[in-house]
Design a protein around this motif. Structure first.
Motif, PDB file in Angstrom:
ATOM      1  N   PRO A  70       0.843  -1.190   0.000  1.00  0.00           N
ATOM      2  CA  PRO A  70       0.000   0.000   0.000  1.00  0.00           C
ATOM      3  C   PRO A  70       0.884   1.248   0.000  1.00  0.00           C
ATOM      4  O   PRO A  70       1.710   1.429   0.889  1.00  0.00           O
ATOM      5  CB  PRO A  70      -0.821  -0.127   1.287  1.00  0.00           C
ATOM      6  CG  PRO A  70      -0.047  -1.046   2.164  1.00  0.00           C
ATOM      7  CD  PRO A  70       0.757  -1.946   1.262  1.00  0.00           C
ATOM      8  N   LYS A  97       8.783   2.857  10.563  1.00  0.00           N
ATOM      9  CA  LYS A  97       7.922   3.541   9.594  1.00  0.00           C
ATOM     10  C   LYS A  97       8.304   5.011   9.493  1.00  0.00           C
ATOM     11  O   LYS A  97       8.454   5.698  10.499  1.00  0.00           O
ATOM     12  CB  LYS A  97       6.453   3.422   9.993  1.00  0.00           C
ATOM     13  CG  LYS A  97       5.509   3.993   8.918  1.00  0.00           C
ATOM     14  CD  LYS A  97       4.155   3.319   8.918  1.00  0.00           C
ATOM     15  CE  LYS A  97       3.314   3.701  10.099  1.00  0.00           C
ATOM     16  NZ  LYS A  97       2.808   5.076  10.011  1.00  0.00           N
ATOM     17  N   SER A 119      -7.041   0.428   0.316  1.00  0.00           N
ATOM     18  CA  SER A 119      -5.902   0.267  -0.591  1.00  0.00           C
ATOM     19  C   SER A 119      -5.388  -1.172  -0.563  1.00  0.00           C
ATOM     20  O   SER A 119      -5.110  -1.763  -1.613  1.00  0.00           O
ATOM     21  CB  SER A 119      -4.775   1.237  -0.214  1.00  0.00           C
ATOM     22  OG  SER A 119      -5.167   2.567  -0.418  1.00  0.00           O
ATOM     23  N   ALA A 144      -0.594   4.401  -1.259  1.00  0.00           N
ATOM     24  CA  ALA A 144      -1.537   5.402  -1.778  1.00  0.00           C
ATOM     25  C   ALA A 144      -1.794   6.544  -0.804  1.00  0.00           C
ATOM     26  O   ALA A 144      -2.635   7.399  -1.073  1.00  0.00           O
ATOM     27  CB  ALA A 144      -2.855   4.714  -2.150  1.00  0.00           C
ATOM     28  N   GLY A 145      -1.087   6.544   0.331  1.00  0.00           N
ATOM     29  CA  GLY A 145      -1.332   7.600   1.328  1.00  0.00           C
ATOM     30  C   GLY A 145      -0.714   8.929   0.929  1.00  0.00           C
ATOM     31  O   GLY A 145       0.196   8.979   0.095  1.00  0.00           O
ATOM     32  N   GLY A 156       0.646  11.092   3.259  1.00  0.00           N
ATOM     33  CA  GLY A 156       1.769  11.448   4.117  1.00  0.00           C
ATOM     34  C   GLY A 156       1.560  12.788   4.797  1.00  0.00           C
ATOM     35  O   GLY A 156       2.483  13.605   4.875  1.00  0.00           O
ATOM     36  N   VAL A 157       0.367  12.992   5.311  1.00  0.00           N
ATOM     37  CA  VAL A 157       0.011  14.272   5.935  1.00  0.00           C
ATOM     38  C   VAL A 157       0.973  14.612   7.078  1.00  0.00           C
ATOM     39  O   VAL A 157       1.436  15.750   7.205  1.00  0.00           O
ATOM     40  CB  VAL A 157      -1.446  14.218   6.462  1.00  0.00           C
ATOM     41  CG1 VAL A 157      -1.772  15.451   7.295  1.00  0.00           C
ATOM     42  CG2 VAL A 157      -2.413  14.073   5.299  1.00  0.00           C
ATOM     43  N   ARG A 158       1.334  13.598   7.872  1.00  0.00           N
ATOM     44  CA  ARG A 158       2.194  13.866   9.039  1.00  0.00           C
ATOM     45  C   ARG A 158       3.631  14.202   8.660  1.00  0.00           C
ATOM     46  O   ARG A 158       4.399  14.692   9.476  1.00  0.00           O
ATOM     47  CB  ARG A 158       2.149  12.673  10.003  1.00  0.00           C
ATOM     48  CG  ARG A 158       0.829  12.567  10.745  1.00  0.00           C
ATOM     49  CD  ARG A 158       0.720  11.266  11.496  1.00  0.00           C
ATOM     50  NE  ARG A 158       0.530  10.133  10.583  1.00  0.00           N
ATOM     51  CZ  ARG A 158       0.448   8.872  10.953  1.00  0.00           C
ATOM     52  NH1 ARG A 158       0.569   8.566  12.241  1.00  0.00           N
ATOM     53  NH2 ARG A 158       0.255   7.904  10.074  1.00  0.00           N
TER      54      ARG A 158
HETATM   55  N1  CTP Z   1      -1.863   4.032   2.593  1.00  0.00           N
HETATM   56  C1  CTP Z   1      -2.543   3.670   1.425  1.00  0.00           C
HETATM   57  N2  CTP Z   1      -3.772   4.215   1.144  1.00  0.00           N
HETATM   58  C2  CTP Z   1      -4.313   5.140   1.970  1.00  0.00           C
HETATM   59  C3  CTP Z   1      -3.628   5.519   3.171  1.00  0.00           C
HETATM   60  C4  CTP Z   1      -2.394   4.929   3.456  1.00  0.00           C
HETATM   61  O1  CTP Z   1      -2.049   2.853   0.656  1.00  0.00           O
HETATM   62  N3  CTP Z   1      -5.476   5.675   1.633  1.00  0.00           N
HETATM   63  C5  CTP Z   1      -0.531   3.467   2.830  1.00  0.00           C
HETATM   64  C6  CTP Z   1       0.555   4.535   2.900  1.00  0.00           C
HETATM   65  O2  CTP Z   1       0.948   4.908   1.576  1.00  0.00           O
HETATM   66  C7  CTP Z   1       1.644   3.867   3.714  1.00  0.00           C
HETATM   67  C8  CTP Z   1       0.885   2.864   4.589  1.00  0.00           C
HETATM   68  O3  CTP Z   1      -0.457   2.832   4.093  1.00  0.00           O
HETATM   69  O4  CTP Z   1       2.576   3.172   2.905  1.00  0.00           O
HETATM   70  C9  CTP Z   1       0.939   3.247   6.051  1.00  0.00           C
HETATM   71  O5  CTP Z   1       0.218   4.434   6.253  1.00  0.00           O
HETATM   72  P1  CTP Z   1       0.777   5.767   6.908  1.00  0.00           P
HETATM   73  O6  CTP Z   1       2.156   5.587   7.414  1.00  0.00           O
HETATM   74  O7  CTP Z   1      -0.288   6.294   7.788  1.00  0.00           O
HETATM   75  O8  CTP Z   1       0.935   6.691   5.589  1.00  0.00           O
HETATM   76  P2  CTP Z   1       0.025   7.899   5.143  1.00  0.00           P
HETATM   77  O9  CTP Z   1      -1.403   7.563   5.367  1.00  0.00           O
HETATM   78  O10 CTP Z   1       0.461   8.257   3.771  1.00  0.00           O
HETATM   79  O11 CTP Z   1       0.513   9.043   6.160  1.00  0.00           O
HETATM   80  P3  CTP Z   1      -0.387  10.042   7.038  1.00  0.00           P
HETATM   81  O12 CTP Z   1      -1.281   9.147   7.876  1.00  0.00           O
HETATM   82  O13 CTP Z   1       0.588  10.845   7.813  1.00  0.00           O
HETATM   83  O14 CTP Z   1      -1.167  10.850   6.015  1.00  0.00           O
END
Ligand code: CTP
Ligand code: MG
Length: 264
Positions: free
Chosen positions: A35, A241, A115, A37-38, A40-42
């Motif tokens: 996965p 992570k 995802s 698709a995030g 990466g807000v943080r």
């Molecule tokens: N992920 C994903 N689809 C989403 C949200 C997350 O595939 N809608 C994936 C991210 O790309 C990451 C993994 O899940 O590889 C772990 O999530 P996290 O570390 O929380 O990444 P993000 O959601 O991108 O970061 P944030 O929560 O800070 O926005």
């Protein structure tokens, strides 16, 4: 195997490689779903997290290489940002990856669970062991990947790599407007911080994703909700992570150390 074959393999598998035997033809095979698709807000403003670079290479490519480094993994399914599948395909084509591994790219969903489901739905028949690995854990060593696969092949339906905690953990009543009351202090020796890749018997993972609808942050917890056993194998410090900006600093330092040790 002739000396030429040995050299060829060494070329294909530069960087980290694995001692785990590949699946015999016709035997159960292993696929990895990544996965990625995030947003990466943080991590703060910028490109989607998986596309940000570490040592000049996108985090996602590190994660793909980490899975493909295991000789047991013969397919990697990358779950791309919804409007970024074409870009991810281009990235995969532009980087050197082991020729013995197949790659698929599918668009992701609203949350991590959607995802992962999109990745699972894209798996062809014949892959009976499935790893789920966060693109955000680009530096997991191949030995950890192999240990997870081996535990699944030895009969576990769900396997998570995890480490003991350094900090004491408290359960609190969350509050935004003042000090938070402590509810309890779980015994630290019984706690583990969970990483990826998590490994599953395919049918169990599929059933977990069909059955559990509430939002969770890891796939193994869905298997727990089915009442099935989940086991832990040792994780690795370098499988951390990348979540906040400081994690990028650490990841760059780990990469720099690896490159120095590898002599380039
Ligand atoms: N992920 C994903 N689809 C989403 C949200 C997350 O595939 N809608 C994936 C991210 O790309 C990451 C993994 O899940 O590889 C772990 O999530 P996290 O570390 O929380 O990444 P993000 O959601 O991108 O970061 P944030 O929560 O800070 O926005
Ligand atoms: Mg997230």
């Amino acid at each position: 195997m002739s000396p030429e074959d040995t050299n060829l393999n060494a070329d294909l598998m530069s960087d980290e490689t694995t001692q785990a035997p590949p699946s015999a033809p016709g035997a159960a095979r292993t696929a990895a779903v990544i996965p990625a698709a995030g947003r990466g807000v943080r991590l703060g403003p910028g490109a989607p997290k998986a596309l940000r670079t570490l040592g000049g290479t996108p985090m996602l490519i590190h994660a793909v290489r980490a899975m493909a480094a295991s000789r047991a993994v013969s397919l990697v399914v990358v779950v791309a940002p919804r409007d970024g599948a074409a870009e991810v395909k281009t990235l995969l084509d532009a980087h050197t990856l082991p020729e013995r591994t197949d790659f698929l790219v599918v668009p992701g969903g609203e949350n991590r669970q959607d995802s992962v489901k999109a990745g699972i739905d894209a798996l062809p028949p014949g892959y009976d062991t499935v790893l789920v690995h966060d693109a955000a854990r680009p530096l997991v060593p191949v030995d950890t990947v192999d240990a997870v696969i081996e535990a699944v092949r030895d009969g576990a339906v769900a396997v998570v790599p995890a480490l003991p905690l350094a900090d004491t953990v408290k359960e609190v009543e969350p509050r935004a407007d003042g000090p938070e009351p402590v509810l309890s202090t779980p015994a630290r020796a019984r706690l583990r911080a969970v990483q990826t890749p998590q490994g599953f018997e395919r049918a169990t993972l599929v059933r977990a994703h069909e059955t559990v609808t509430e939002n969770v942050t890891d796939d193994a917890s869905m298997v727990e909700q089915l009442g099935l056993p989940v086991v832990v194998v040792p994780g690795h410090e370098e499988a951390f992570k990348v979540t906040r900006p400081l994690d990028l600093v650490l990841a760059e330092a780990v990469l720099a150390r690896r490159r120095k040790n590898d002599g380039f």
